[in-house]
Design a protein around this motif. Structure first.
Motif, PDB file in Angstrom:
ATOM      1  N   ALA A  10      28.055 -68.327 -51.490  1.00 56.68           N
ATOM      2  CA  ALA A  10      27.830 -66.928 -51.110  1.00 56.68           C
ATOM      3  C   ALA A  10      26.395 -66.498 -51.415  1.00 56.68           C
ATOM      4  CB  ALA A  10      28.818 -66.020 -51.839  1.00 56.68           C
ATOM      5  N   ALA A  11      25.889 -66.877 -52.580  1.00 62.90           N
ATOM      6  CA  ALA A  11      24.513 -66.506 -52.937  1.00 62.90           C
ATOM      7  C   ALA A  11      23.513 -67.180 -51.993  1.00 62.90           C
ATOM      8  CB  ALA A  11      24.224 -66.904 -54.385  1.00 62.90           C
ATOM      9  N   ARG A  12      23.726 -68.451 -51.717  1.00 69.11           N
ATOM     10  CA  ARG A  12      22.798 -69.177 -50.845  1.00 69.11           C
ATOM     11  C   ARG A  12      22.778 -68.586 -49.443  1.00 69.11           C
ATOM     12  NH1 ARG A  12      24.947 -73.889 -49.001  1.00 69.11           N
ATOM     13  NH2 ARG A  12      25.673 -74.337 -51.096  1.00 69.11           N
ATOM     14  N   GLN A  13      23.961 -68.328 -48.880  1.00 67.58           N
ATOM     15  CA  GLN A  13      24.016 -67.792 -47.522  1.00 67.58           C
ATOM     16  C   GLN A  13      23.479 -66.370 -47.461  1.00 67.58           C
ATOM     17  OE1 GLN A  13      24.670 -69.777 -45.075  1.00 67.58           O
ATOM     18  NE2 GLN A  13      24.309 -68.189 -43.566  1.00 67.58           N
ATOM     19  N   ALA A  14      23.739 -65.570 -48.475  1.00 72.55           N
ATOM     20  CA  ALA A  14      23.225 -64.197 -48.487  1.00 72.55           C
ATOM     21  C   ALA A  14      21.696 -64.199 -48.548  1.00 72.55           C
ATOM     22  CB  ALA A  14      23.807 -63.431 -49.666  1.00 72.55           C
ATOM     23  N   ALA A  15      21.105 -65.097 -49.321  1.00 68.53           N
ATOM     24  CA  ALA A  15      19.641 -65.172 -49.396  1.00 68.53           C
ATOM     25  C   ALA A  15      19.064 -65.603 -48.052  1.00 68.53           C
ATOM     26  CB  ALA A  15      19.220 -66.133 -50.503  1.00 68.53           C
ATOM     27  N   ARG A  16      19.679 -66.563 -47.400  1.00 72.57           N
ATOM     28  CA  ARG A  16      19.196 -67.016 -46.091  1.00 72.57           C
ATOM     29  C   ARG A  16      19.251 -65.900 -45.057  1.00 72.57           C
ATOM     30  NH1 ARG A  16      22.406 -72.747 -45.658  1.00 72.57           N
ATOM     31  NH2 ARG A  16      21.105 -73.899 -47.117  1.00 72.57           N
ATOM     32  N   VAL A  17      20.354 -65.178 -45.050  1.00 73.14           N
ATOM     33  CA  VAL A  17      20.517 -64.095 -44.084  1.00 73.14           C
ATOM     34  C   VAL A  17      19.539 -62.958 -44.377  1.00 73.14           C
ATOM     35  CG1 VAL A  17      22.131 -62.296 -43.363  1.00 73.14           C
ATOM     36  CG2 VAL A  17      22.903 -64.636 -43.546  1.00 73.14           C
ATOM     37  N   TYR A  18      19.330 -62.680 -45.649  1.00 72.23           N
ATOM     38  CA  TYR A  18      18.471 -61.551 -46.043  1.00 72.23           C
ATOM     39  C   TYR A  18      17.034 -61.752 -45.548  1.00 72.23           C
ATOM     40  CZ  TYR A  18      16.729 -57.704 -48.852  1.00 72.23           C
ATOM     41  OH  TYR A  18      16.162 -56.526 -49.256  1.00 72.23           O
ATOM     42  N   VAL A  19      16.472 -62.931 -45.749  1.00 71.39           N
ATOM     43  CA  VAL A  19      15.053 -63.138 -45.400  1.00 71.39           C
ATOM     44  C   VAL A  19      14.822 -63.218 -43.903  1.00 71.39           C
ATOM     45  CG1 VAL A  19      14.537 -64.255 -47.590  1.00 71.39           C
ATOM     46  CG2 VAL A  19      15.167 -65.670 -45.627  1.00 71.39           C
ATOM     47  N   ARG A  20      15.881 -63.345 -43.097  1.00 69.38           N
ATOM     48  CA  ARG A  20      15.716 -63.409 -41.642  1.00 69.38           C
ATOM     49  C   ARG A  20      16.001 -62.082 -40.949  1.00 69.38           C
ATOM     50  NH1 ARG A  20      17.582 -68.741 -38.933  1.00 69.38           N
ATOM     51  NH2 ARG A  20      16.751 -67.428 -37.288  1.00 69.38           N
ATOM     52  N   ALA A  21      16.366 -61.056 -41.698  1.00 63.97           N
ATOM     53  CA  ALA A  21      16.735 -59.763 -41.106  1.00 63.97           C
ATOM     54  C   ALA A  21      15.494 -58.997 -40.663  1.00 63.97           C
ATOM     55  CB  ALA A  21      17.522 -58.942 -42.109  1.00 63.97           C
ATOM     56  N   PRO A  22      15.650 -58.097 -39.685  1.00 60.46           N
ATOM     57  CA  PRO A  22      14.500 -57.340 -39.182  1.00 60.46           C
ATOM     58  C   PRO A  22      14.070 -56.180 -40.080  1.00 60.46           C
ATOM     59  CG  PRO A  22      16.447 -56.788 -37.916  1.00 60.46           C
ATOM     60  CD  PRO A  22      16.830 -57.876 -38.841  1.00 60.46           C
ATOM     61  N   SER A  23      14.982 -55.682 -40.946  1.00 61.29           N
ATOM     62  CA  SER A  23      14.626 -54.561 -41.820  1.00 61.29           C
ATOM     63  C   SER A  23      15.418 -54.657 -43.111  1.00 61.29           C
ATOM     64  CB  SER A  23      14.903 -53.226 -41.120  1.00 61.29           C
ATOM     65  OG  SER A  23      16.291 -53.041 -40.967  1.00 61.29           O
ATOM     66  N   GLU A  24      15.001 -53.862 -44.094  1.00 59.84           N
ATOM     67  CA  GLU A  24      15.670 -53.871 -45.405  1.00 59.84           C
ATOM     68  C   GLU A  24      17.131 -53.433 -45.300  1.00 59.84           C
ATOM     69  OE1 GLU A  24      14.383 -54.553 -48.542  1.00 59.84           O
ATOM     70  OE2 GLU A  24      12.403 -55.085 -47.805  1.00 59.84           O
ATOM     71  N   ALA A  25      17.405 -52.391 -44.525  1.00 61.58           N
ATOM     72  CA  ALA A  25      18.773 -51.881 -44.405  1.00 61.58           C
ATOM     73  C   ALA A  25      19.681 -52.917 -43.753  1.00 61.58           C
ATOM     74  CB  ALA A  25      18.782 -50.583 -43.597  1.00 61.58           C
ATOM     75  N   VAL A  26      19.205 -53.513 -42.700  1.00 60.92           N
ATOM     76  CA  VAL A  26      19.990 -54.535 -42.005  1.00 60.92           C
ATOM     77  C   VAL A  26      20.156 -55.760 -42.902  1.00 60.92           C
ATOM     78  CG1 VAL A  26      20.014 -56.091 -40.014  1.00 60.92           C
ATOM     79  CG2 VAL A  26      19.296 -53.721 -39.727  1.00 60.92           C
ATOM     80  N   ALA A  27      19.117 -56.092 -43.649  1.00 64.51           N
ATOM     81  CA  ALA A  27      19.158 -57.258 -44.541  1.00 64.51           C
ATOM     82  C   ALA A  27      20.233 -57.082 -45.615  1.00 64.51           C
ATOM     83  CB  ALA A  27      17.798 -57.480 -45.178  1.00 64.51           C
ATOM     84  N   ALA A  28      20.294 -55.913 -46.231  1.00 62.64           N
ATOM     85  CA  ALA A  28      21.293 -55.666 -47.276  1.00 62.64           C
ATOM     86  C   ALA A  28      22.704 -55.712 -46.700  1.00 62.64           C
ATOM     87  CB  ALA A  28      21.034 -54.317 -47.939  1.00 62.64           C
ATOM     88  N   THR A  71      12.408 -67.745 -49.378  1.00 60.14           N
ATOM     89  CA  THR A  71      11.108 -67.132 -49.132  1.00 60.14           C
ATOM     90  C   THR A  71      11.072 -66.580 -47.717  1.00 60.14           C
ATOM     91  OG1 THR A  71      10.101 -68.740 -50.609  1.00 60.14           O
ATOM     92  CG2 THR A  71       8.615 -67.531 -49.169  1.00 60.14           C
ATOM     93  N   VAL A  72      10.542 -65.358 -47.592  1.00 55.75           N
ATOM     94  CA  VAL A  72      10.391 -64.750 -46.278  1.00 55.75           C
ATOM     95  C   VAL A  72       9.331 -65.547 -45.527  1.00 55.75           C
ATOM     96  CG1 VAL A  72       9.785 -62.641 -45.034  1.00 55.75           C
ATOM     97  CG2 VAL A  72      11.017 -62.492 -47.197  1.00 55.75           C
ATOM     98  N   SER A  73       9.615 -65.816 -44.267  1.00 60.72           N
ATOM     99  CA  SER A  73       8.715 -66.627 -43.458  1.00 60.72           C
ATOM    100  C   SER A  73       7.332 -65.985 -43.339  1.00 60.72           C
ATOM    101  CB  SER A  73       9.314 -66.810 -42.061  1.00 60.72           C
ATOM    102  OG  SER A  73       8.390 -67.427 -41.198  1.00 60.72           O
ATOM    103  N   ARG A  74       6.345 -66.817 -43.236  1.00 64.44           N
ATOM    104  CA  ARG A  74       4.980 -66.288 -43.055  1.00 64.44           C
ATOM    105  C   ARG A  74       4.799 -65.715 -41.660  1.00 64.44           C
ATOM    106  NH1 ARG A  74       1.189 -71.621 -42.584  1.00 64.44           N
ATOM    107  NH2 ARG A  74       2.454 -72.652 -41.019  1.00 64.44           N
ATOM    108  N   PHE A  75       5.752 -66.003 -40.748  1.00 64.49           N
ATOM    109  CA  PHE A  75       5.682 -65.477 -39.383  1.00 64.49           C
ATOM    110  C   PHE A  75       6.577 -64.240 -39.208  1.00 64.49           C
ATOM    111  CE2 PHE A  75       5.049 -70.122 -38.986  1.00 64.49           C
ATOM    112  CZ  PHE A  75       3.718 -70.085 -38.619  1.00 64.49           C
TER     113      PHE A  75
END
Length: 175
Positions: free
Chosen positions: A71-89, A164-168
């Motif tokens: 759960a922690a691993r998947q949540a971190a992966r999903v979080y860094v690929r989201a378009p905004s903070e609200a959507v990421a959470a 880590t959030v992508s550099r792109f």
């Protein structure tokens, strides 16, 4: 060979022979026939029941540990690929809910915290490390909820994952 009357007189006491039922009971009480199997079953149960419970408890805890870690691993992966903070959470919470549900654990009991190394401006900045921590108490199996003891008969599990959030990454874009 002396008769039974002669033997009785030699010993000085006369004792009548037990009747049929009493004689069988008396013989069974004096014999050890069948006691080894009873001792084996009793000893086996005394040793086997705690061993089976230990295996059951360890399997439940291992499943909980795998669920929290996934759960922690998947949540971190999903979080860094989201378009905004609200959507990421929101997506991170949904990922935790799905991961815990896959293991049959109640998702509502999990505590999710998101931390990042960014000083200001939110976690979604290029090359920012985002850490998601998931905490959950896994109840031990076969413990009845008498007087609210189910909460104390549980094991706390915690796992964290860093991505880590992508550099792109750009605000407002994402899958």
């Amino acid at each position: 060979m002396p008769s039974s009357k002669a033997r009785t007189e030699a010993h000085g006491t006369h004792r009548p022979a037990p009747a049929g039922f009493e004689e069988r009971i008396s013989r069974r009480l004096r014999s050890d026939h069948g006691s080894a199997s009873l001792e084996f079953i009793t000893t086996g149960m005394i040793l086997l029941v705690p061993l089976v419970y230990l295996v059951l408890a360890m399997s439940v805890l291992q499943g909980g540990a795998l669920a929290v870690e996934g759960a922690a691993r998947q949540a971190a992966r999903v979080y860094v690929r989201a378009p905004s903070e609200a959507v990421a959470a929101e997506r991170a919470q949904r990922a935790v809910d799905f991961a815990l549900a896959d293991y049959g654990l109640p998702a509502g009991d999990a505590q999710v915290s998101i931390d990042c190394a960014a000083a200001a401006g939110g976690c979604l900045k290029r090359r920012t490390a985002v850490t998601v921590t998931v905490r959950l108490r896994v109840p031990l199996p076969l413990v009845p909820d008498v007087l609210g003891l189910a909460g104390t008969a549980s094991v706390p599990l915690e796992s964290n994952a860093t991505q880590t959030v992508s550099r792109f990454w750009q605000p407002g874009t994402g899958p």
